[in-house]
Design a protein around this motif. Structure first.
Motif, short mmCIF file in Angstrom:
data_model
loop_
_atom_site.label_atom_id
_atom_site.label_comp_id
_atom_site.label_asym_id
_atom_site.label_seq_id
_atom_site.Cartn_x
_atom_site.Cartn_y
_atom_site.Cartn_z
N ARG A 138 23.74 56.17 44.05
CA ARG A 138 23.15 56.84 42.88
C ARG A 138 22.57 55.77 41.96
O ARG A 138 22.94 54.59 42.04
N VAL A 139 21.66 56.20 41.08
CA VAL A 139 21.03 55.24 40.16
C VAL A 139 22.07 54.66 39.21
O VAL A 139 22.12 53.45 38.98
N ALA A 140 22.90 55.52 38.63
CA ALA A 140 23.99 55.05 37.75
C ALA A 140 25.22 54.81 38.62
O ALA A 140 26.15 55.62 38.66
N GLY A 141 25.21 53.69 39.35
CA GLY A 141 26.26 53.41 40.32
C GLY A 141 27.62 53.23 39.68
O GLY A 141 27.75 52.63 38.61
N ILE A 142 28.67 53.72 40.37
CA ILE A 142 30.01 53.69 39.81
C ILE A 142 31.06 53.53 40.90
O ILE A 142 30.88 53.98 42.03
N ARG A 143 32.16 52.86 40.54
CA ARG A 143 33.41 52.92 41.29
C ARG A 143 34.53 53.06 40.27
O ARG A 143 34.59 52.31 39.30
N ILE A 144 35.43 54.02 40.51
CA ILE A 144 36.56 54.20 39.60
C ILE A 144 37.77 54.67 40.39
O ILE A 144 37.64 55.39 41.39
N SER A 145 38.94 54.24 39.97
CA SER A 145 40.20 54.67 40.59
C SER A 145 41.33 54.23 39.67
O SER A 145 41.13 53.44 38.75
N ARG A 146 42.51 54.76 39.92
CA ARG A 146 43.70 54.26 39.23
C ARG A 146 44.55 53.58 40.29
O ARG A 146 44.89 54.19 41.31
N GLU A 147 44.92 52.33 40.03
CA GLU A 147 45.57 51.50 41.04
C GLU A 147 46.84 50.88 40.49
O GLU A 147 46.94 50.57 39.29
N ALA A 148 47.80 50.70 41.38
CA ALA A 148 49.10 50.16 40.99
C ALA A 148 49.00 48.68 40.63
O ALA A 148 48.16 47.94 41.15
N LEU A 149 49.88 48.25 39.73
CA LEU A 149 50.07 46.84 39.42
C LEU A 149 51.41 46.39 39.97
O LEU A 149 52.31 47.19 40.20
N ASP A 150 51.55 45.09 40.16
CA ASP A 150 52.78 44.52 40.73
C ASP A 150 53.85 44.41 39.63
O ASP A 150 53.61 44.65 38.45
N GLY A 151 55.04 44.04 40.01
CA GLY A 151 56.14 43.88 39.06
C GLY A 151 56.52 45.22 38.45
O GLY A 151 56.69 46.22 39.15
N ASP A 152 56.62 45.25 37.13
CA ASP A 152 56.97 46.49 36.44
C ASP A 152 55.85 47.53 36.49
O ASP A 152 56.06 48.69 36.14
N GLY A 153 54.65 47.09 36.88
CA GLY A 153 53.55 48.04 37.06
C GLY A 153 52.95 48.57 35.78
O GLY A 153 52.29 49.61 35.80
N GLU A 154 53.14 47.84 34.67
CA GLU A 154 52.71 48.36 33.38
C GLU A 154 51.48 47.66 32.81
O GLU A 154 50.65 48.30 32.16
N SER A 155 51.35 46.35 33.03
CA SER A 155 50.29 45.63 32.34
C SER A 155 50.03 44.28 33.01
O SER A 155 50.70 43.91 33.98
N PHE A 156 49.05 43.54 32.48
CA PHE A 156 48.66 42.24 33.02
C PHE A 156 49.51 41.13 32.42
O PHE A 156 49.04 40.33 31.60
N SER A 157 50.76 41.06 32.81
CA SER A 157 51.66 40.03 32.32
C SER A 157 52.32 39.34 33.51
O SER A 157 52.12 39.72 34.66
N THR A 158 53.12 38.31 33.25
CA THR A 158 53.73 37.54 34.33
C THR A 158 54.68 38.37 35.18
O THR A 158 54.89 38.08 36.35
N ASP A 159 55.26 39.42 34.57
CA ASP A 159 56.18 40.28 35.31
C ASP A 159 55.71 41.73 35.39
O ASP A 159 56.44 42.61 35.82
N GLY A 160 54.47 41.97 34.97
CA GLY A 160 53.93 43.32 34.99
C GLY A 160 54.44 44.21 33.87
O GLY A 160 54.18 45.41 33.87
N HIS A 161 55.17 43.62 32.90
CA HIS A 161 55.74 44.40 31.81
C HIS A 161 54.68 44.63 30.74
O HIS A 161 53.73 43.86 30.60
N ARG A 162 54.86 45.69 29.97
CA ARG A 162 53.93 46.05 28.90
C ARG A 162 53.70 44.90 27.93
O ARG A 162 54.59 44.10 27.66
N LEU A 163 52.46 44.83 27.39
CA LEU A 163 52.09 43.79 26.43
C LEU A 163 51.95 44.34 25.02
O LEU A 163 51.83 43.58 24.07
#
Length: 435
Positions: A286-311
């Motif tokens: 399509r002209v307005a190209g897109i990719r979207i999904s919800r994907e798991a994170l490692d560790g606690d699975g919450e955020s972009f931290s050293t252990d995946g814990h919320r920031l």
């Protein structure tokens, strides 16, 4: 705020032909027609100033471009300025809750009207000769002693298209904006809306100038083949992105198994809360190209931290669980996003010239989150600050290489299929423009 708040701009005057020499256009068409599928582009696409000029006309002059989020300009009268290639735009939050998009070029002598990256304004006053414009761009003051009156209606600031979808602001310079963005917006709004960007604030913004062509910046973003070079990011982001059961290497089999298990648990939580998570991938169909999904994170699975814990201690919007991984979105041609339960990160690439690109990263947190209490800015931004600097180095290595007489097109790996999709999208749009 509605899903789509769109202006009805006055037609923007555009040249009917390219500024690029006709003989050069023929050569560029030949390069496009002879491009090898599954391989990188030939060197001129990354180094030629004329080709960059055509990129600005065909891509950044025609497509919807991500400019900012509503958190960057939350109140009427707030504005940001956005520069790319030869263009400078004022994006102003209007009284109706939408945005006015105005070319930042005074109609008197062409001076920049607003010179700051962001701020708050009533009327727009050019600092050169005090020509004054209303927030919608109409000229309201241009008098000087002894001057003959002239028709101010003929000298309004030139306008462009602007729209807001789920708190994300997009601009388009074309006379007629691509219409399929409506369908693309309908795809991503259900994923983004629960994060309620209108109830967030800017925690930090980082601008980096990468010494590389904008297409190299985007190619680098569209694959994780190089993710071994991101040790901070690898703490929470599974480095198996883009792989399948058939392509995962032996040294990542354990990580792959952990990723699959975490993804299954994430999908169960999404089903419980009624959140979309399925992969939608239309990057070059399509002209307005897109990719979207919800994907798991490692560790606690919450955020972009050293252990995946919320920031941040504050959940965004109406989300009820910190363990929702990341909603990842790519939009052609210049943006990518991570929507998490505790914060949002937006990324935009703004070309400067054929060998320089401004990459802007913005971290958003809940508007009632208190710095030093609910979040620490350094911890919040650490992973992606480091990742951005690493990507800057990778892009600049590539720019140095494509300048070499010994450079030739190399093959994309299977895990780099999204890079191939980006290049397919780019070549299609360029051919359409030159048809």
């Amino acid at each position: 705020m509605t899903m789509s708040q769109m202006l009805s701009p006055l037609p923007m005057r555009q040249t009917s032909t390219s500024r690029v020499d006709a003989e050069k256009i023929v050569e560029i068409k030949r390069l496009l027609d002879t491009r090898r599928q599954g391989f990188s582009l030939s060197a001129p696409f990354y180094t030629d100033p004329d080709l960059f000029q055509l990129d600005m006309e065909a891509i950044f002059g025609q497509q919807w471009i991500f400019a900012a989020s509503i958190a960057e300009m939350p109140e009427p009268g707030d504005y940001v300025t956005v520069d790319y290639g030869p263009y400078s735009l004022i994006v102003l939050h209007n009284d109706d809750g939408g945005v006015n998009v105005l070319h930042n070029v005074c109609r008197h002598r062409g001076a920049r009207v607003l010179t700051k990256n962001s701020g708050t304004t009533g009327n727009l006053v050019c600092g050169y000769h005090s020509w004054t414009y209303a927030p919608d761009g109409d000229l309201i003051h241009a008098s000087a002693p002894g001057e003959i009156e002239f028709d101010k209606k003929c000298f309004a600031l030139k306008k462009a298209h602007g729209r807001t979808v789920a708190g994300l602001i997009f601009v388009c310079l074309a006379d007629e904006a691509p219409q399929d963005f409506d369908q693309t917006a309908a795809v991503f709004e259900p994923y983004v809306a629960p994060h309620e960007l209108a109830k967030t604030k800017v925690a930090y913004q980082q601008d980096i100038i990468e010494e590389g062509n904008w297409k190299l910046v985007m190619e680098n973003n569209r694959e994780c083949y190089h993710c071994d070079g991101h040790p901070e990011l690898a703490c929470s982001l599974f480095p198996t992105w883009g792989l399948t059961d058939e392509t995962v290497p032996a040294h990542l089999e354990d990580v792959w198994g952990r990723n699959q298990s975490a993804q299954a648990s994430l999908e169960q939580r999404c089903q419980r809360y009624g959140l979309p998570y399925e992969v939608v991938e239309e990057l070059d169909t399509r002209v307005a190209g897109i990719r979207i999904s919800r994907e798991a994170l490692d560790g606690d699975g919450e955020s972009f931290s050293t252990d995946g814990h919320r920031l941040s201690k504050k959940l965004l919007g109406d989300l009820r669980d910190f363990r929702l991984g990341r909603c990842s979105m790519h939009l052609q041609p210049n943006s990518w996003f991570h929507f998490l339960s505790d914060h949002v990160i937006t990324f935009s690439a703004f070309p400067i010239n054929d060998h320089q690109t401004l990459v802007r990263t913005t971290w958003l947190v809940a508007d009632d989150a208190v710095e030093g209490v609910d979040y620490d800015v350094e911890k919040l931004t650490h992973t992606w600050k480091q990742t951005n600097l690493q990507d800057k180095q990778f892009v600049e290595l590539c720019q140095q290489g494509v300048r070499s007489p010994m450079y030739e097109q190399g093959p994309y790996m299977k895990s780099e299929y999204q890079v191939e999709a980006f290049i397919n999208w780019y070549t299609l749009r360029m051919r359409e423009y030159m048809a």
